[in-house]
Write an enzyme that holds these catalytic residues in place. Structure first.
Site, mmCIF file in Angstrom:
data_model
loop_
_atom_site.group_PDB
_atom_site.id
_atom_site.type_symbol
_atom_site.label_atom_id
_atom_site.label_comp_id
_atom_site.label_asym_id
_atom_site.label_seq_id
_atom_site.Cartn_x
_atom_site.Cartn_y
_atom_site.Cartn_z
ATOM 1 N N CYS A 168 -0.040 11.634 5.665
ATOM 2 C CA CYS A 168 0.942 11.962 6.700
ATOM 3 C C CYS A 168 0.318 12.026 8.088
ATOM 4 C CB CYS A 168 1.564 13.316 6.412
ATOM 5 S SG CYS A 168 2.326 13.438 4.815
ATOM 6 N N GLU B 295 -18.852 1.142 -6.620
ATOM 7 C CA GLU B 295 -18.206 0.897 -5.331
ATOM 8 C C GLU B 295 -17.524 -0.472 -5.326
ATOM 9 O OE1 GLU B 295 -17.277 2.631 -3.015
ATOM 10 O OE2 GLU B 295 -17.029 1.317 -1.310
ATOM 11 N N LYS C 81 -5.433 6.633 4.102
ATOM 12 C CA LYS C 81 -6.790 6.575 4.658
ATOM 13 C C LYS C 81 -7.482 7.921 4.568
ATOM 14 C CE LYS C 81 -10.307 4.817 6.715
ATOM 15 N NZ LYS C 81 -11.212 4.103 5.786
ATOM 16 N N ARG D 99 -3.312 5.112 8.287
ATOM 17 C CA ARG D 99 -3.606 6.217 7.377
ATOM 18 C C ARG D 99 -2.847 6.085 6.053
ATOM 19 N NH1 ARG D 99 -5.411 10.872 10.224
ATOM 20 N NH2 ARG D 99 -4.416 12.183 8.680
ATOM 21 N N HIS E 204 -22.833 0.688 -25.744
ATOM 22 C CA HIS E 204 -22.276 1.935 -26.289
ATOM 23 C C HIS E 204 -20.752 1.947 -26.237
ATOM 24 C CE1 HIS E 204 -26.291 3.518 -26.637
ATOM 25 N NE2 HIS E 204 -26.528 3.056 -25.420
ATOM 26 N N ASN F 268 2.339 18.366 8.116
ATOM 27 C CA ASN F 268 1.350 17.812 7.181
ATOM 28 C C ASN F 268 0.818 18.973 6.353
ATOM 29 O OD1 ASN F 268 1.630 15.405 8.489
ATOM 30 N ND2 ASN F 268 -0.398 15.415 9.447
ATOM 31 N N GLY F 269 0.542 18.705 5.075
ATOM 32 C CA GLY F 269 0.001 19.763 4.222
ATOM 33 C C GLY F 269 0.971 20.088 3.107
ATOM 34 N N GLU G 128 -8.715 -1.285 -5.275
ATOM 35 C CA GLU G 128 -7.921 -0.881 -4.105
ATOM 36 C C GLU G 128 -7.234 -2.061 -3.444
ATOM 37 O OE1 GLU G 128 -9.895 2.648 -1.684
ATOM 38 O OE2 GLU G 128 -11.294 1.032 -2.053
ATOM 39 N N LYS H 155 -13.528 -1.060 -4.740
ATOM 40 C CA LYS H 155 -12.987 -1.964 -3.699
ATOM 41 C C LYS H 155 -12.024 -2.963 -4.322
ATOM 42 C CE LYS H 155 -13.742 -0.152 -0.962
ATOM 43 N NZ LYS H 155 -14.568 0.957 -0.622
ATOM 44 N N TRP I 155 3.702 10.539 3.721
ATOM 45 C CA TRP I 155 3.149 10.011 2.475
ATOM 46 C C TRP I 155 3.616 10.985 1.402
ATOM 47 C CZ3 TRP I 155 -0.475 11.250 -1.391
ATOM 48 C CH2 TRP I 155 -1.023 10.169 -2.095
HETATM 49 C C1 F6R Z 1 -12.302 3.972 -0.770
HETATM 50 C C2 F6R Z 1 -11.862 5.054 0.065
HETATM 51 C C3 F6R Z 1 -11.755 6.417 -0.515
HETATM 52 C C4 F6R Z 1 -12.484 7.418 0.389
HETATM 53 C C5 F6R Z 1 -12.252 8.854 -0.100
HETATM 54 C C6 F6R Z 1 -13.013 9.849 0.751
HETATM 55 O O1 F6R Z 1 -12.274 2.765 -0.099
HETATM 56 O O2 F6R Z 1 -11.603 4.874 1.222
HETATM 57 O O3 F6R Z 1 -12.263 6.473 -1.815
HETATM 58 O O4 F6R Z 1 -13.838 7.100 0.397
HETATM 59 O O5 F6R Z 1 -10.883 9.142 -0.046
HETATM 60 O O6 F6R Z 1 -12.617 9.790 2.077
HETATM 61 P P1 F6R Z 1 -13.494 10.412 3.219
HETATM 62 O O7 F6R Z 1 -14.780 9.642 3.277
HETATM 63 O O8 F6R Z 1 -12.683 10.262 4.472
HETATM 64 O O9 F6R Z 1 -13.743 11.847 2.847
#
Ligand code: F6R
Length: 607
Positions: free
Chosen positions: A2, A480, A602, A27, A503, A99-100, A487, A484, A73
């Site tokens: 949000c 990682e 985000k 975001r 395993h 927000n929250g 996502e 990616k 959101w």
């Molecule tokens: C992956 C991604 C998320 C963030 C996670 C932590 O591409 O963006 O997994 O890494 O939500 O976010 P931050 O780093 O802002 O605490």
């Protein structure tokens, strides 16, 4: 997640609020709305979907110079028009964006319903305008203060009153708010990104603070009463650069920015001739370093993976126990916090609720915690009070790329300092420092010739499942890479330590299953070759990321992606980049919304 933007000043608010919402789009959100104060009441427009849809809804125009707006959101209640913010009280003279999460919403709702209030949405937020109305006797500040004294949970709110078009009220507990002080105008937002078009001069609200905002500025008070004298801060210059700069997507731009981001993170910090580094924000002497008995990183998603790499490097180079924790698990399991352990909270946004919660838990138990944070002045950075800024610059794409490599780099710089106080000689320190300072050029060298990513994407894009594997420093890279790909492309995939394959996971392989192997030169290389042969014997087609010049690896691969040679602990900075590009190319091939993937936000500001 949000986003909030609010405007009060000498210009028309509507275009400024819509522009602010556009700047918050990155975001992640699923509906948006705006409320402006007109002489006869609140002018409300809301839309499910994109801000562009909301802009179309507002085409009849409104000339008001004060208003609040929100990107939602969904948490409480589905993605519907009724649930979209702003929410109003029954008289339609008080509007709130929030927000929250309000944890005692059911109890508050019951009281309000007993009072005859009719709820129009399923949101927790809607209790706020009704509660504020209940406490309103002509003073907006006192009405919001009194209402919030009944609320349990987290909030960043902006409140507009039709009876008081000359002020807005904002309050914060656990959800960030920043007030931009412009010339004849004041802008409130949950994210500095929405403010930079107006001003760089800002006041950050802290938890349990409330502000009266007018066109001339803001007065901040504690929620419990009493004025707060908050210094004006300046938003960094590169916040304004949220432009694509010739790239089709922010994700591509941010992948290509990585050599520069790493340079910024290293500049002035690492000195070859001293075989050492300096991170002023830690406020630690070598003696303090020697007294550290253990290092623990906490973070979520990509930041957790960066912490894994950092803790492996600490164990490897400084010979100190180190491990990484997932913040959401850590904060909720009543962890033991050794007083001589050093914790790092790793976070791009500095606002992730679980990571912030972990920080608070460490502090409550008397532990020592520092931030490894990108966004300057963010909640985690300020709550830790000490730490390292990674200086990656604004990361707009939802999928984190340059933040990962910058977080790893910052942790490696710390590792060098720690290692020099313990077991690395000056000559060894010089070698580590040199290897670190060479990393940006090596990364640029790779990006100048990224290899057959298109061929790799062709193998992956139609796969019903694929697997990533690596050992040692390459295991977090495998995790990682898989994150990616999930996502950005939604292709089902998993990552495993290569030694775990036998395993269980190897049962997933069928003829043609793509397996992406991260296998740079180093202590684990030969063992990974055995794992590659095992998966190939089960019909897997392999995409191998390996060191340039390693012909044996190249021959083993269906698609071979060479990266420049670096020392083993630096290798994640190189090997992760082809995986970022692979996810990007597969996402493009499948027509995905690259910078705003489905269901993601985000900055994850709720638990
Ligand atoms: C992956 C991604 C998320 C963030 C996670 C932590 O591409 O963006 O997994 O890494 O939500 O976010 P931050 O780093 O802002 O605490």
């Amino acid at each position: 997640m949000c986003g909030i933007i609010a405007y009060i000043g000498d210009q028309e608010a509507l275009p400024r609020l819509i522009e602010g919402l556009r700047r918050l789009e990155y975001r992640g959100y699923d509906s948006a709305g705006v409320a402006l104060i007109e002489p006869d009441g609140v002018w409300l427009r809301r839309a499910v979907g994109r801000v562009a849809g909301l802009a179309a809804e507002t085409s009849d125009g409104c000339t008001s110079k004060v208003g609040i707006a929100h990107t939602r959101w969904a948490t409480h209640g589905g993605v519907t028009l009724e649930n979209t913010h702003p929410h109003l009280d029954a008289t339609h003279r008080i509007a709130v964006v929030h927000n929250g999460i309000i944890e005692n919403m059911e109890a508050l709702k019951a009281v309000l319903i007993a009072d005859g209030v009719e709820f129009l949405s399923e949101t927790d937020t809607e209790v706020l305008p009704h509660l504020i109305r209940r406490h309103y006797t002509g003073d907006p500040l006192e009405a919001v203060r009194a209402a919030l004294s009944h609320v349990h949970g987290t909030y960043g709110i902006a409140v507009a009153f039709a009876d008081h078009p000359d002020v807005l009220i904002a309050a914060r507990f656990g959800s960030p708010l920043v007030i931009g002080l412009g010339d004849g105008e004041t802008v409130l937002a949950s994210d500095p990104q929405a403010i930079v078009a107006h001003t760089r001069r800002v006041l950050y609200l802290d938890d349990r603070e409330i502000a009266v905002i007018s066109a001339d500025g803001a007065k901040v008070q504690r929620l419990s009463g009493g004025d707060v004298n908050r210094d004006v801060s300046l938003i960094e210059a590169d916040y304004a650069v949220a432009e694509l700069g010739g790239h089709e997507h922010f994700m591509a731009k941010e992948i290509w920015e990585q050599p520069d981001a790493l340079l910024r993170c290293l500049r002035g910090r690492v000195q070859i001739e001293r075989g050492n580094a300096k991170l002023g924000g830690l406020n630690m002497t070598p003696r303090d370093m020697v007294n550290i008995r253990e290092v623990v990183t906490v973070g979520c998603g990509t930041a957790y993976h960066a912490g894994m790499v950092g803790s492996m490097a600490i164990e490897h180079l400084a010979r100190l126990p180190a491990h990484a924790e997932v913040a959401s698990e850590f904060r909720n399991r009543h962890p033991i916090i050794p007083p001589d352990a050093l914790y790092f909270a790793v976070s791009q946004s500095g606002e992730t609720a679980d990571t912030l919660g972990a920080v608070e838990e460490i502090l409550v138990k008397g532990g020592q915690v520092m931030g490894v944070v990108n966004v300057v002045g963010s909640s985690i950075a300020r709550t830790c009070g000490a730490g390292v800024y990674v200086y990656a610059g604004p990361e707009i794409a939802v999928a984190s790329t340059k933040a990962f490599t910058s977080q790893v780099t910052a942790l490696l710089v710390f590792t060098l300092m720690l290692a020099r106080t313990r077991n690395q000689s000056l000559a060894q320190g010089e070698n580590i420092a040199r290897a670190l300072l060479e990393a940006p050029d090596k990364l640029q060298e790779y990006l100048d010739d990224p290899g057959p990513i298109d061929a790799a994407a062709d193998l992956v894009k139609d796969a019903k499942y694929c697997m990533f594997m690596g050992r040692g420093f390459s295991y977090p890279v495998a995790l990682e890479g898989a994150l990616k790909l999930k996502e950005i492309s939604y292709v089902p995939c998993e990552a495993y330590p290569a030694g775990e394959m036998k395993h269980g996971p190897i049962a997933m392989l069928e003829d043609g299953t793509p397996v992406i192997v991260i296998a740079p030169r180093g202590s684990q290389r030969d063992k990974v070759i055995s794992n590659i042969k095992e998966v190939q014997a089960r019909g897997a087609r392999t995409i191998i990321v390996h060191t340039r010049g390693d012909d044996e690896m190249a021959r083993l691969a269906d698609v071979s992606i060479p990266v420049p040679e670096v020392r083993e602990f630096i290798s994640p900075l190189l090997t992760v980049v082809p995986l970022q590009l692979l996810a990007y190319k597969v996402g493009i091939a499948l027509g995905r919304d690259i910078d705003k993937p489905r269901n993601l936000a985000k900055s994850v500001t709720v638990e």
